[in-house]
Design an enzyme around this catalytic site. Structure first.
Site, PDB file in Angstrom:
ATOM      1  N   TYR A 158      11.849   6.190 -11.112  1.00  0.00           N
ATOM      2  CA  TYR A 158      11.911   5.782  -9.705  1.00  0.00           C
ATOM      3  C   TYR A 158      11.329   4.379  -9.604  1.00  0.00           C
ATOM      4  O   TYR A 158      10.207   4.137 -10.071  1.00  0.00           O
ATOM      5  CB  TYR A 158      11.125   6.732  -8.796  1.00  0.00           C
ATOM      6  CG  TYR A 158      11.133   6.229  -7.370  1.00  0.00           C
ATOM      7  CD1 TYR A 158      12.234   6.444  -6.541  1.00  0.00           C
ATOM      8  CD2 TYR A 158      10.068   5.477  -6.875  1.00  0.00           C
ATOM      9  CE1 TYR A 158      12.267   5.927  -5.255  1.00  0.00           C
ATOM     10  CE2 TYR A 158      10.099   4.962  -5.581  1.00  0.00           C
ATOM     11  CZ  TYR A 158      11.196   5.188  -4.786  1.00  0.00           C
ATOM     12  OH  TYR A 158      11.246   4.664  -3.518  1.00  0.00           O
ATOM     13  N   TYR A 218      13.342   9.384   4.485  1.00  0.00           N
ATOM     14  CA  TYR A 218      14.147  10.475   3.938  1.00  0.00           C
ATOM     15  C   TYR A 218      14.209  11.657   4.904  1.00  0.00           C
ATOM     16  O   TYR A 218      14.065  12.811   4.499  1.00  0.00           O
ATOM     17  CB  TYR A 218      13.584  10.931   2.581  1.00  0.00           C
ATOM     18  CG  TYR A 218      13.610   9.830   1.553  1.00  0.00           C
ATOM     19  CD1 TYR A 218      14.792   9.498   0.917  1.00  0.00           C
ATOM     20  CD2 TYR A 218      12.465   9.111   1.242  1.00  0.00           C
ATOM     21  CE1 TYR A 218      14.839   8.477  -0.014  1.00  0.00           C
ATOM     22  CE2 TYR A 218      12.503   8.073   0.317  1.00  0.00           C
ATOM     23  CZ  TYR A 218      13.688   7.770  -0.309  1.00  0.00           C
ATOM     24  OH  TYR A 218      13.733   6.747  -1.225  1.00  0.00           O
ATOM     25  N   ASP A 256       6.915  -0.812 -14.826  1.00  0.00           N
ATOM     26  CA  ASP A 256       6.658  -0.587 -13.403  1.00  0.00           C
ATOM     27  C   ASP A 256       5.424   0.306 -13.312  1.00  0.00           C
ATOM     28  O   ASP A 256       5.503   1.508 -13.538  1.00  0.00           O
ATOM     29  CB  ASP A 256       7.889   0.078 -12.770  1.00  0.00           C
ATOM     30  CG  ASP A 256       7.681   0.390 -11.291  1.00  0.00           C
ATOM     31  OD1 ASP A 256       6.536   0.256 -10.804  1.00  0.00           O
ATOM     32  OD2 ASP A 256       8.668   0.766 -10.626  1.00  0.00           O
ATOM     33  N   LYS A 270       1.216  -0.063  -4.588  1.00  0.00           N
ATOM     34  CA  LYS A 270       0.562   1.161  -4.114  1.00  0.00           C
ATOM     35  C   LYS A 270      -0.967   1.029  -3.968  1.00  0.00           C
ATOM     36  O   LYS A 270      -1.428   0.516  -2.969  1.00  0.00           O
ATOM     37  CB  LYS A 270       0.955   2.327  -4.998  1.00  0.00           C
ATOM     38  CG  LYS A 270       2.379   2.811  -4.673  1.00  0.00           C
ATOM     39  CD  LYS A 270       2.623   4.255  -5.069  1.00  0.00           C
ATOM     40  CE  LYS A 270       3.851   4.824  -4.407  1.00  0.00           C
ATOM     41  NZ  LYS A 270       5.119   4.527  -5.082  1.00  0.00           N
TER      42      LYS A 270
HETATM   43  C1  LIG Z   1       6.390   3.739  -4.862  1.00  0.00           C
HETATM   44  C2  LIG Z   1       7.006   3.099  -6.053  1.00  0.00           C
HETATM   45  C3  LIG Z   1       7.844   1.977  -5.932  1.00  0.00           C
HETATM   46  C4  LIG Z   1       8.219   1.390  -4.593  1.00  0.00           C
HETATM   47  O1  LIG Z   1       7.137   0.898  -3.887  1.00  0.00           O
HETATM   48  P1  LIG Z   1       7.248   0.694  -2.298  1.00  0.00           P
HETATM   49  O2  LIG Z   1       5.960   0.048  -1.924  1.00  0.00           O
HETATM   50  O3  LIG Z   1       7.434   2.065  -1.712  1.00  0.00           O
HETATM   51  O4  LIG Z   1       8.416  -0.186  -2.049  1.00  0.00           O
HETATM   52  C5  LIG Z   1       8.353   1.416  -7.087  1.00  0.00           C
HETATM   53  N1  LIG Z   1       8.069   1.927  -8.291  1.00  0.00           N
HETATM   54  C6  LIG Z   1       7.271   2.991  -8.450  1.00  0.00           C
HETATM   55  C7  LIG Z   1       6.953   3.489  -9.828  1.00  0.00           C
HETATM   56  C8  LIG Z   1       6.730   3.635  -7.338  1.00  0.00           C
HETATM   57  O5  LIG Z   1       5.956   4.716  -7.497  1.00  0.00           O
END
Ligand SMILES: *Cc1c(COP(=O)(O)O)cnc(C)c1O
Length: 428
Positions: free
Chosen positions: A149, A22, A250, A279
């Site tokens: 996100y 970004y 997620d 993560k």
């Molecule tokens: C960081 C994140 C993603 C994407 O993960 P990357 O490893 O950066 O591709 C997807 N969903 C959530 C909730 C996130 O915090």
């Protein structure tokens, strides 16, 4: 060259050939890092910063934890990587077993992949394949909430917040999904039916086109750092069952203790049909992610055409990353992470509270090891970033959000340094 010249030289070379996330071609300001240990980043120019970001929320045990390092060395000497097509290995099998045991009940098959975005891509693909297998190809849309996100690839961008999700720029080329209002009841506020009325209306109206509902449980991360009532998730589970729609959580940001429970879903005692992790899965050392699903979902896919989950990244189930994940999970089992997160929560509340009085602040909120100061206007990063470094901390705000997600091992004094810096920089 002295340390400051070395750092300047690296930035100059970086500016000639590197893209940062970004960022424009010549990302500025930019700080070369030489090494890291515990909660500290050692900059090439000699300065040492207390890290308040855990490298995008993943380094929960701090940097270079000896147990994770030892596990990596051990695995490196045996099998750093091998393709997963037709082959398997102990680190992957045992990791899948452990993730099934650790996550909410009812998730019992795991696809290991290489990044969070891909784990969400796979979750979406699983949901679509489930409905294709049931002979319902018209169930090819998703329903999500605003403020989410889910990643940077095209399928995941399409379920990020359409306005602040950083991707509104791509609107014209993204698949069109349904968006309901952001869950508006705060984490500790009583949930009322009106808080989910918009989502319910969308399910009623479009349910027969919807494959699944996808959202981040309890904490929306990069889409706005918003915490909402767990009861919302219980109601959502019931609605998804009622409308025969899959529920996808997620937990890439919320997983592994960050919110005070092992998973965001645990605040509500709810199980999704599909779950994405990433993560902090490896304690912030290597990229690894996972998508879990229920037996109902996997067996339905297996019964349909072509009977297989159609995905397979080259580096899936990387043994080194699996070894790091085992070491990180071992640490979660053997350290008092729950107490540490509670202590951090109390420290963040106390330390960030003074910001609430400031003219330019619209909200202060804390949950688990997440502390957020929301401003009325977006920060000017060209001023704010160097100011944090001057205060000896690494804090990287975005938009109107100045937040802390420190490693769980952060000591009281180090947390004070972080919260004091946030208050000072926000005060301006
Ligand atoms: C960081 C994140 C993603 C994407 O993960 P990357 O490893 O950066 O591709 C997807 N969903 C959530 C909730 C996130 O915090």
């Amino acid at each position: 060259m002295n340390p400051r010249e070395l750092a300047a030289d690296l930035v100059a070379r970086d500016h000639k050939s590197v893209w940062h996330p970004y960022a424009p071609p010549e990302a500025n300001p930019l700080y070369p890092v030489e090494s890291a240990s515990g909660v500290h980043l050692h900059l090439t120019d000699g300065r040492v910063l207390v890290d308040g970001m855990s490298s995008w929320w993943s380094a929960i045990h701090g940097y270079r934890h000896p147990a994770i390092e030892a596990a990596l060395h051990d695995q490196l000497s045996r099998l750093p990587h091998v393709m997963f097509g037709g082959l398997t290995h102990e680190p992957a099998v045992r990791l899948c077993e452990r993730l099934i045991a650790l996550t909410p009940a009812g998730l019992d098959r795991v696809f290991l992949c290489d990044s969070g975005s891909i784990a969400v891509e796979v979750a979406i693909k699983v949901a679509f394949q489930y409905w294709l297998s049931k002979g319902r190809p018209e169930r090819n849309r998703l329903l999500t909430v605003r403020g989410g996100y889910h990643g940077d690839t095209f399928a995941t961008m399409a379920v990020c917040d359409p306005v602040n999700g950083m991707h509104d720029f791509f609107q014209g080329v993204l698949p069109d999904h349904f968006f309901a209002e952001r869950p508006s009841c705060r984490f500790d506020e009583p949930f009322e039916e009106r808080h989910i009325a918009d989502l319910e209306a969308k399910l009623q109206q479009h349910g027969d086109q919807i494959a699944g509902v996808i959202l981040e449980p309890v904490v929306q991360g990069a889409g706005g750092m918003w915490f909402y009532a767990p009861e919302y998730l219980r109601r959502l589970r019931a609605l998804c069952d009622e409308h025969d729609v899959l529920l996808i959580f997620d937990e890439i940001a919320t997983g592994f203790g960050r919110t005070g429970e092992m998973f965001g879903a645990d605040h509500a005692g709810v199980s999704p049909d599909i779950l994405s992790l990433g993560k902090s899965l490896t304690g912030g050392t290597l990229t690894l992610a996972a998508t879990l699903m229920s037996e109902r979902v996997s067996s339905t896919i297996a019964k349909g055409e072509p009977g297989a989950l159609m995905h397979g990244p080259t580096y899936m189930a990387n043994p080194l990353a699996c070894a790091a994940a085992h070491a990180s999970l071992d640490l979660l089992e053997t350290t008092p992470w729950r107490d540490r997160v509670k202590t951090l929560e109390a420290g963040l509340r106390k330390g960030l509270e003074p910001c609430r009085e400031l003219e330019n602040v619209s909200d202060v909120r804390v949950l688990g090891a997440i502390g957020v100061v929301e401003l009325k206007e977006p920060v000017d990063m060209s001023l704010v970033q160097p100011a944090f470094v001057e205060h000896g901390v690494w804090v990287r705000p975005f938009g109107r959000l100045v937040y802390l997600m420190p490693p769980f091992v952060t000591e009281a004094e180090q947390l004070d340094q972080l919260t004091n810096a946030v208050c000072a920089v926000v005060r301006g």
